[in-house]
Scaffold this active site. Structure first.
Site, mmCIF file in Angstrom:
data_model
loop_
_atom_site.group_PDB
_atom_site.id
_atom_site.type_symbol
_atom_site.label_atom_id
_atom_site.label_comp_id
_atom_site.label_asym_id
_atom_site.label_seq_id
_atom_site.Cartn_x
_atom_site.Cartn_y
_atom_site.Cartn_z
ATOM 1 N N ASN A 34 0.832 -1.191 0.000
ATOM 2 C CA ASN A 34 0.000 0.000 0.000
ATOM 3 C C ASN A 34 0.873 1.249 0.000
ATOM 4 O O ASN A 34 2.093 1.184 0.184
ATOM 5 C CB ASN A 34 -0.914 -0.001 1.221
ATOM 6 C CG ASN A 34 -1.862 -1.180 1.239
ATOM 7 O OD1 ASN A 34 -2.509 -1.470 0.241
ATOM 8 N ND2 ASN A 34 -1.940 -1.878 2.368
ATOM 9 N N GLY B 71 -12.570 -5.394 -3.027
ATOM 10 C CA GLY B 71 -13.710 -4.700 -2.432
ATOM 11 C C GLY B 71 -14.976 -4.890 -3.241
ATOM 12 O O GLY B 71 -16.065 -5.052 -2.689
ATOM 13 N N HIS C 101 -12.604 -7.174 4.644
ATOM 14 C CA HIS C 101 -13.503 -6.136 4.155
ATOM 15 C C HIS C 101 -14.697 -6.005 5.092
ATOM 16 O O HIS C 101 -15.167 -6.997 5.659
ATOM 17 C CB HIS C 101 -14.009 -6.463 2.750
ATOM 18 C CG HIS C 101 -12.929 -6.447 1.713
ATOM 19 N ND1 HIS C 101 -12.621 -5.337 0.980
ATOM 20 C CD2 HIS C 101 -12.081 -7.424 1.320
ATOM 21 C CE1 HIS C 101 -11.616 -5.620 0.160
ATOM 22 N NE2 HIS C 101 -11.279 -6.879 0.343
ATOM 23 N N CYS D 61 -11.493 -0.832 -6.170
ATOM 24 C CA CYS D 61 -10.859 -1.904 -5.405
ATOM 25 C C CYS D 61 -11.471 -3.218 -5.866
ATOM 26 O O CYS D 61 -12.682 -3.424 -5.721
ATOM 27 C CB CYS D 61 -11.079 -1.698 -3.903
ATOM 28 S SG CYS D 61 -10.448 -3.055 -2.879
ATOM 29 N N GLU E 31 -9.565 2.177 1.379
ATOM 30 C CA GLU E 31 -8.670 1.021 1.432
ATOM 31 C C GLU E 31 -7.696 1.109 2.600
ATOM 32 O O GLU E 31 -7.107 2.164 2.860
ATOM 33 C CB GLU E 31 -7.875 0.892 0.125
ATOM 34 C CG GLU E 31 -8.685 0.306 -1.006
ATOM 35 C CD GLU E 31 -7.811 -0.330 -2.075
ATOM 36 O OE1 GLU E 31 -6.964 -1.178 -1.726
ATOM 37 O OE2 GLU E 31 -7.980 0.024 -3.252
ATOM 38 N N ARG E 32 -7.543 -0.016 3.253
ATOM 39 C CA ARG E 32 -6.602 -0.142 4.354
ATOM 40 C C ARG E 32 -5.190 0.225 3.888
ATOM 41 O O ARG E 32 -4.644 -0.369 2.970
ATOM 42 C CB ARG E 32 -6.642 -1.592 4.849
ATOM 43 C CG ARG E 32 -5.704 -1.932 5.979
ATOM 44 C CD ARG E 32 -5.779 -3.409 6.322
ATOM 45 N NE ARG E 32 -5.444 -4.272 5.188
ATOM 46 C CZ ARG E 32 -5.177 -5.573 5.307
ATOM 47 N NH1 ARG E 32 -5.237 -6.158 6.488
ATOM 48 N NH2 ARG E 32 -4.888 -6.287 4.245
ATOM 49 N N ASN F 143 -8.222 -10.850 1.975
ATOM 50 C CA ASN F 143 -7.947 -9.686 2.814
ATOM 51 C C ASN F 143 -9.280 -9.227 3.408
ATOM 52 O O ASN F 143 -10.350 -9.566 2.910
ATOM 53 C CB ASN F 143 -7.252 -8.564 2.010
ATOM 54 C CG ASN F 143 -8.029 -8.155 0.773
ATOM 55 O OD1 ASN F 143 -9.068 -8.724 0.442
ATOM 56 N ND2 ASN F 143 -7.531 -7.158 0.061
ATOM 57 N N ASN G 134 -10.483 -3.001 5.033
ATOM 58 C CA ASN G 134 -10.978 -2.196 3.923
ATOM 59 C C ASN G 134 -12.462 -1.942 4.158
ATOM 60 O O ASN G 134 -13.177 -2.830 4.631
ATOM 61 C CB ASN G 134 -10.783 -2.943 2.598
ATOM 62 C CG ASN G 134 -9.328 -3.272 2.337
ATOM 63 O OD1 ASN G 134 -8.531 -2.406 1.985
ATOM 64 N ND2 ASN G 134 -8.962 -4.541 2.504
ATOM 65 N N CYS H 280 -4.570 -8.011 -4.654
ATOM 66 C CA CYS H 280 -5.418 -6.949 -5.191
ATOM 67 C C CYS H 280 -5.954 -7.409 -6.528
ATOM 68 O O CYS H 280 -5.180 -7.792 -7.414
ATOM 69 C CB CYS H 280 -4.616 -5.656 -5.340
ATOM 70 S SG CYS H 280 -5.484 -4.347 -6.221
ATOM 71 N N GLY H 281 -7.270 -7.377 -6.688
ATOM 72 C CA GLY H 281 -7.872 -7.823 -7.939
ATOM 73 C C GLY H 281 -7.519 -6.927 -9.113
ATOM 74 O O GLY H 281 -7.224 -7.408 -10.213
ATOM 75 N N ASN H 282 -7.541 -5.613 -8.909
ATOM 76 C CA ASN H 282 -7.197 -4.698 -9.992
ATOM 77 C C ASN H 282 -5.736 -4.843 -10.391
ATOM 78 O O ASN H 282 -5.392 -4.835 -11.578
ATOM 79 C CB ASN H 282 -7.487 -3.251 -9.579
ATOM 80 C CG ASN H 282 -8.972 -2.974 -9.430
ATOM 81 O OD1 ASN H 282 -9.787 -3.497 -10.173
ATOM 82 N ND2 ASN H 282 -9.319 -2.160 -8.462
#
Length: 277
Positions: free
Chosen positions: A69, A219, A158, A216, A207-208, A156, A189, A78-80
């Site tokens: 981060n 997310g 959420h 996200c 986002e954390r 992670n 998150n 992270c999906g993105n």
């Protein structure tokens, strides 16, 4: 102690506005990635991004990712960023596969590249099985403000809040304190979600470790799972985020969540940063 200036070759990419700095670490891994992430992500004194992603070799998958981060803390996945890695490795000739495996701290993810004229138009990520926590857990702050959250783990943590208020006064004021609420020992998150109909939602994400981001991926998956569990939507949802649209499907036959969206190159160059000699 004297300082020296180091050079790092970088590529900046985004998925639905969720921007990260990507480093090809297949041959050499830069030292102290957390510090590098913190410096390079600064939007005034660095390049500016939501964080740093290192693309590395793997003994158990086609590639491995480590992601950090903007504050230097390491995240599970992270999906993105996963979609951007798929575009990066394919279009830069690191692979000719249209399905690749990616090692993350949240397990191995399968990425399916959707090609158009030999370029990556979009990527579908098998995000695996979600882990649902409390569907309706209440958080009460000292000022009397109360939030009802649905906890979802996508590798992670959420916390999803269903609300009709996606204003700055709600998201930017309450996101930071919800992230560090006592019920989240590893922070969380935070998703603020407005349900439009059974197949569409709007959302903003705090986002954390990074603050508000334009999108996200995990997310979006958590918001979809929470929407289904609370009977607000069906299992296939289009999510409208400040940075663009994402599609998520939570399949009933295998319990896996699938995230689909685009990935784009922004810039490439050399980053110079001081380090102790």
């Amino acid at each position: 102690m004297p300082k020296t200036v180091k050079k790092v070759h970088f590529t900046k990419m985004h998925g639905a506005g969720n921007d990260y700095i990507y480093i090809n670490a297949m041959q050499e891994i830069p030292k102290d990635l957390p510090t590098l992430a913190h410096l390079i992500s600064d939007r005034h004194f660095g390049i500016g991004s939501d964080g740093l992603v290192a693309i590395m070799p793997s003994d158990i998958a086609d590639f491995r990712m480590r992601m950090f981060n903007a504050d230097g803390s390491e995240a599970e996945m992270c999906g993105n960023a996963s979609r951007c890695i798929a575009k990066y490795v394919y279009e830069k000739g690191l692979t000719d596969k249209n399905e690749i495996t990616l090692e993350t701290l949240a397990g191995i993810k399968l990425l399916r590249l959707n090609l158009n004229d030999n370029s990556v138009e979009s990527v579908t990520v098998d995000m695996g099985k979600p882990l649902a926590g409390d569907l309706k857990r209440e958080i009460v702050f000292g000022d009397g403000k109360t939030f009802e959250v649905t906890q979802i783990d996508m590798g992670n943590p959420h916390a999803v809040i269903f609300t009709g208020d996606l204003s700055d006064s709600n998201v930017l004021r309450n996101g930071p304190r919800l992230e560090v609420a006592e019920i989240f020992p590893q922070k969380s998150n935070i998703e603020f979600v407005e349900v439009l109909d059974r197949g569409h939602v709007r959302m903003r994400v705090w986002e954390r470790g990074s603050g508000e981001t334009l999108a996200c991926g995990t997310g979006a998956c958590a918001a979809t799972v929470a929407s289904v569990l609370n009977n607000f939507t069906g299992r296939s949802v289009e999510l409208q985020l400040p940075g663009g649209m994402l599609q998520v499907e939570w399949k009933e036959d295998n319990n896996h969540v699938y995230l689909t969206g685009g990935a784009e190159f922004i810039a490439e160059g050399i980053y110079y940063y001081p380090s102790e000699q």
